[in-house]
Design a protein around this motif. Sequence first.
Motif: not given
Length: 400
Positions: A156-160
């Motif tokens: 649904d979402t992606v983070f780095a």
Amino acid sequence: MNIEPRIAAFHDEMTRWRRDIHAHPELGFEEERTSAIVAEKLREFGCEVATGLARTGVVGTIRVGNSPDSIGLRADMDCLPMQETNTFEHASKYKGKMHGCGHDGHTTMLLGAAKYLAETRNFQGTVHLIFQPAEEGGGGGRVMVEEGLFQKFPCDTVFAMHNRPSLPVGQFSIRPGPMLAGGTRFDIAIKGKGGHGARPESSIDPVVVAAHIVGAAQTIVSRNTSPHDPVVLSITQIHAGDAYNVIPETAVLRGTLRCYSNEVREAVTTALSRVAREVAAAFGAEAVPNIRRGYPPLVNDAKEAAFMADVAVSLVGEENVQRNGPRVMGSEDFSYMLEAVPGAFILSGQGGGHSGSGHMGSGGGCELHNPGYDFNDDLLPLGATLFARLVEAKLAARPA
Ligand SMILES: [Zn+2]
Ligand SMILES: [Zn+2]
């Protein structure tokens, strides 16, 4: 700092992983050893593991319950083709290869989060831990997306996150919207008519044409783009001629363009092509531009950037999180993942501390891509906690 105690408890273990990866750096798409270590640890923690995406990429998956909600966390694994000058024990064992950008630390922090999340499983839904190859120019993030990363592992979402030497450990910087620039490279081949240096009247001098193109190109940023859109257009190479008495037949210009939106990029590259062609035509010469798109601008989703900032604030307090931090002219191929799925990218301070005791090193504050750089191990538990809390906040167990 609100570091998760279970993660703090294996800080020494993470430090050992990090230094082992640092000592054995691998270039983009060649991360065989690193990727094998990542896959092995993920399996040991109890994750489902997929390997072979974009050659050396690895995805670890942890599922809890039946919730359809999902989140992706991404780290990069590759090193740089440069010689390390540090002399500490974990300095690179390989000539001409170095973890000069801290991807050894990013990989370790995500592994730390995986270990904690697989153990505690204090969330409802699915987390995909994405370890990508080739961030430093190879576009491993793009290749993973093209090979169906988000079809095989829907998020649904992606983070780095990326370490930031100019901020101390315990501080973060993020912003909604465009945060890192997109990069574009170009070559302009100029064809004139070669001749004797003493007889300009029978030649078309490509050196003079090149000089006029360089001058005219400066007006693109100053006259064709809005002052509200930061753009850098740098012509970094001029090649022509070999002799004192020969007017060369051809000349080549090369350079780079950085900006924060695809629209600005389109406008500037169109203008550059026009200027090059028409200026050359005015002198009776011909210019053929070749413009190649690099990484797109990295654009944070406003809602997800605010969410990521909130999670960072829960760890270090409002005063240590820049919610509207400065934009950066560097590029990142996490931008390809953010073009596919909403999410956000944060910079985490790594200045101060004791590591980086090498030659020119100045602790965690040593610049990225400097031969004396080292990732600051003090950041490991905080970074791993941030990754873990993103999952626990996003996939919070909801009352039935
Ligand atoms: Zn880098
Ligand atoms: Zn980097």
